[in-house]
Design a protein around this motif. Structure first.
Motif, PDB file in Angstrom:
ATOM      1  N   THR A  93      13.891 -24.032  55.969  1.00 20.07           N
ATOM      2  CA  THR A  93      12.761 -22.959  56.360  1.00 20.07           C
ATOM      3  C   THR A  93      13.534 -21.743  56.794  1.00 20.07           C
ATOM      4  OG1 THR A  93      11.030 -24.634  57.125  1.00 20.07           O
ATOM      5  CG2 THR A  93      11.093 -22.508  57.813  1.00 20.07           C
ATOM      6  N   ASN A 116      12.876 -17.630  57.958  1.00 15.76           N
ATOM      7  CA  ASN A 116      11.624 -17.012  58.447  1.00 15.76           C
ATOM      8  C   ASN A 116      12.180 -15.184  58.239  1.00 15.76           C
ATOM      9  OD1 ASN A 116       9.849 -19.217  59.555  1.00 15.76           O
ATOM     10  ND2 ASN A 116      11.843 -19.469  60.681  1.00 15.76           N
ATOM     11  N   ASP A 147      10.934 -11.868  59.175  1.00 17.60           N
ATOM     12  CA  ASP A 147      10.246 -10.986  60.238  1.00 17.60           C
ATOM     13  C   ASP A 147      10.594  -9.538  59.849  1.00 17.60           C
ATOM     14  OD1 ASP A 147       9.200  -9.331  62.314  1.00 17.60           O
ATOM     15  OD2 ASP A 147      10.748 -10.386  63.920  1.00 17.60           O
ATOM     16  N   THR A 172       5.008 -11.391  58.978  1.00 17.07           N
ATOM     17  CA  THR A 172       6.028 -12.632  59.069  1.00 17.07           C
ATOM     18  C   THR A 172       5.779 -13.517  57.704  1.00 17.07           C
ATOM     19  OG1 THR A 172       4.919 -13.873  60.540  1.00 17.07           O
ATOM     20  CG2 THR A 172       6.545 -12.457  61.504  1.00 17.07           C
ATOM     21  N   LYS A 173       6.930 -14.211  57.148  1.00 16.65           N
ATOM     22  CA  LYS A 173       6.597 -15.270  56.321  1.00 16.65           C
ATOM     23  C   LYS A 173       7.765 -16.396  56.545  1.00 16.65           C
ATOM     24  CE  LYS A 173       6.206 -16.195  51.478  1.00 16.65           C
ATOM     25  NZ  LYS A 173       4.784 -16.987  51.389  1.00 16.65           N
ATOM     26  N   ALA A 174       7.271 -17.420  56.451  1.00 22.16           N
ATOM     27  CA  ALA A 174       8.173 -18.734  56.387  1.00 22.16           C
ATOM     28  C   ALA A 174       8.108 -19.224  54.928  1.00 22.16           C
ATOM     29  CB  ALA A 174       7.559 -19.867  57.303  1.00 22.16           C
ATOM     30  N   TYR A 175       9.539 -19.259  54.557  1.00 22.04           N
ATOM     31  CA  TYR A 175       9.777 -19.736  53.321  1.00 22.04           C
ATOM     32  C   TYR A 175      10.176 -20.956  53.262  1.00 22.04           C
ATOM     33  CZ  TYR A 175       9.687 -14.716  51.577  1.00 22.04           C
ATOM     34  OH  TYR A 175       9.331 -13.362  51.384  1.00 22.04           O
ATOM     35  N   THR A 176       9.859 -22.027  52.730  1.00 26.21           N
ATOM     36  CA  THR A 176      10.162 -23.397  52.876  1.00 26.21           C
ATOM     37  C   THR A 176      10.059 -23.937  51.245  1.00 26.21           C
ATOM     38  OG1 THR A 176       7.662 -24.050  52.880  1.00 26.21           O
ATOM     39  CG2 THR A 176       8.772 -23.530  54.961  1.00 26.21           C
TER      40      THR A 176
END
Length: 472
Positions: A22, A24, A26, A59-63
């Motif tokens: 994960t 993140n 910002d 923001t985005k969470a790349y998982t």
């Protein structure tokens, strides 16, 4: 510079195959951005293309979970029409994926590791002011011809100008990244000595390949091993980019000196004569594509007992040992991609910035899918370059094997996994690859000269039945 987490280059993420990640974002820029995970086999929603922008202050969470061979991967922004500037200003990072094969090779002293394994990010940049100024600003797109690919006159390695590294007289491994916006490099040692290429964009070669030079287009990577036991302690050798016949963009630089050569020409040691055979010169602020360049210096300053015996072949379970063939192909006809140039107008009067490069006669439309691919498909793609300059072709979501160049079967370095490959003027490169089950949704294919992709030299392809874009 713009930076990730205010870190100087190179920002490195190191992880193992199979790890769930994960990461993140910002976005504190004043415009949209993304993180594109270059060379990764991951779902389209996590790929970081221009179809999934992260707004300013968003923001985005790349998982994702990485399930592919160990490789020198990387990451960079990919917003629509802003990729070139954001990468140029400093937003690039390294993602070193390891697996059981590389760990075993290192543990068995069949690969240099630890302090003998070095990442080198090579970029050309243009600055205002003078070299003696305490602070200098990056200059971007301040010349008419920059639309055809941003070229600078200062070569940076990990953010430093022509740095040196102290090395022992043993084997050293270098992860060599071309993270320039548009420049091609012909990397070599200044005395012409041979070295070994052990890996490409997507992982290790089955067998190390001896070379005296290696050419990389923008976004391409190689892993090399240099044997410094060939040099006496106290000697020095340069990593250079040898001069080569530049394309149309490079030749515009004229023959007005060699500003990109750096200030290392009077160095004692095995420099060679870097002024012979220059194919192109430079103009103020820009070394031509094809000019000879100093990259960095190695100072052999210590004697050490060699502990590494470089591997001669990968173990039987290495995926690169399985070569895809036409028997594996699931598409009825080979998919065609034609790169051309248009919009020149009257050559006697046209400004060079009026050039337009396209793929299959189309400019990018952010709402249009151009190619449709079945989930799990194995396809052959033919990429043909009918323009007067070389283009590095890149596709997201996949690592290819090169089948041939102009009908000649791949050998040597071309036998490695590739997500980006340079296609010369008049050349046809045939590649084959499998779109894994994890790869579904809408992805990009494009020229990796960043100013070309920003100007529309790219398109979308859809893997599987669903995506977020219109189907046209």
């Amino acid at each position: 510079m713009w930076r990730y987490n205010n870190n100087a280059l190179p920002v490195i993420i190191r992880t193992d195959r199979g790890n769930a990640m994960t990461l993140n974002l910002d976005n504190q820029l004043d415009s949209n951005s993304t993180i594109h995970w270059h060379g990764f086999k991951i779902p389209a929603a996590m790929d970081g293309g221009p179809d999934t922008p992260v707004a300013a202050n968003g923001t985005k969470a790349y998982t994702f979970t990485m399930d592919q061979p160990a490789a020198p991967l990387w990451f960079h922004p990919h917003p629509d029409m802003e990729t070139g500037k954001q990468v140029y200003m400093g937003l690039a990072g390294v993602y070193l994926l390891e697996d059981n094969i590389t760990k075993t090779l290192e543990a068995n002293n069949a690969l240099p590791s630890g302090d003998k394994d070095t990442v080198l990010l090579v970029q050309d940049r243009r600055f205002d002011g003078n070299a003696t100024d305490a602070v200098r600003n990056l200059k971007y797109m301040d010349m008419d011809m920059d639309m055809d690919g941003m070229l600078g006159d200062t070569i940076l390695v990990n953010g430093s100008v022509v740095p040196k590294q102290n090395v022992s007289n043993t084997l050293h491994r270098y992860r060599l990244y071309n993270v320039s916006n548009a420049r091609n490099y012909k990397f070599a040692l200044s005395d012409g000595s041979a070295f070994k290429v052990i890996g490409t964009d997507g992982g290790l070669l089955d067998e190390p390949t001896d070379v005296t030079s290696v050419t990389l287009g923008a976004a391409e990577r190689v892993e090399i091993v240099i044997d410094f036991s060939n040099y006496a302690v106290g000697s020095k050798v340069m990593l250079v980019s040898q001069p080569f016949n530049g394309d149309m963009m490079g030749m515009m630089g004229g023959m007005n000196g060699m500003n990109g050569m750096g200030n290392m020409g009077n160095m004692n040691g095995n420099m060679g004569n870097m002024n012979n055979g220059m194919s192109a010169g430079s103009m103020a602020g820009m070394a031509a594509n094809g000019a000879g360049l100093s990259i960095m210096r190695f100072d052999i300053n210590a004697t050490e007992t060699e502990t590494v015996t470089l591997y001669t072949a990968l173990p039987a379970n290495a995926e690169i040992k399985t070569r895809h063939t036409s028997i594996d192909v699931t598409n009825a006809t080979e998919r065609q991609f034609l790169m051309t140039m248009g919009g020149m107008g009257n050559m006697q009067d046209a400004n060079m910035s009026q050039m337009s490069f396209v793929i299959n006669g189309k400019t990018f439309d952010p709402t249009r899918v151009d190619e449709f691919i079945d989930a799990g498909a194995t396809e052959i793609w033919n990429i043909r370059n009918m323009s007067p300059m070389a283009h590095p072709f890149h596709a997201h979501a996949i690592q290819y094997q090169i089948l041939s160049r102009n009908g000649v079967a791949a050998t040597g370095i071309d036998l490695g996994w590739k997500d980006t490959f340079l296609v010369q003027p008049g050349e046809t490169v045939k590649v084959i690859g499998k779109f894994e089950a994890i790869n579904t949704g809408d992805y990009m294919y494009h020229c990796h000269i960043l100013e070309h992709e920003d100007a529309g030299m790219m398109g979308y392809f859809r893997v599987g039945a669903t995506g977020v874009l219109g189907a046209q």
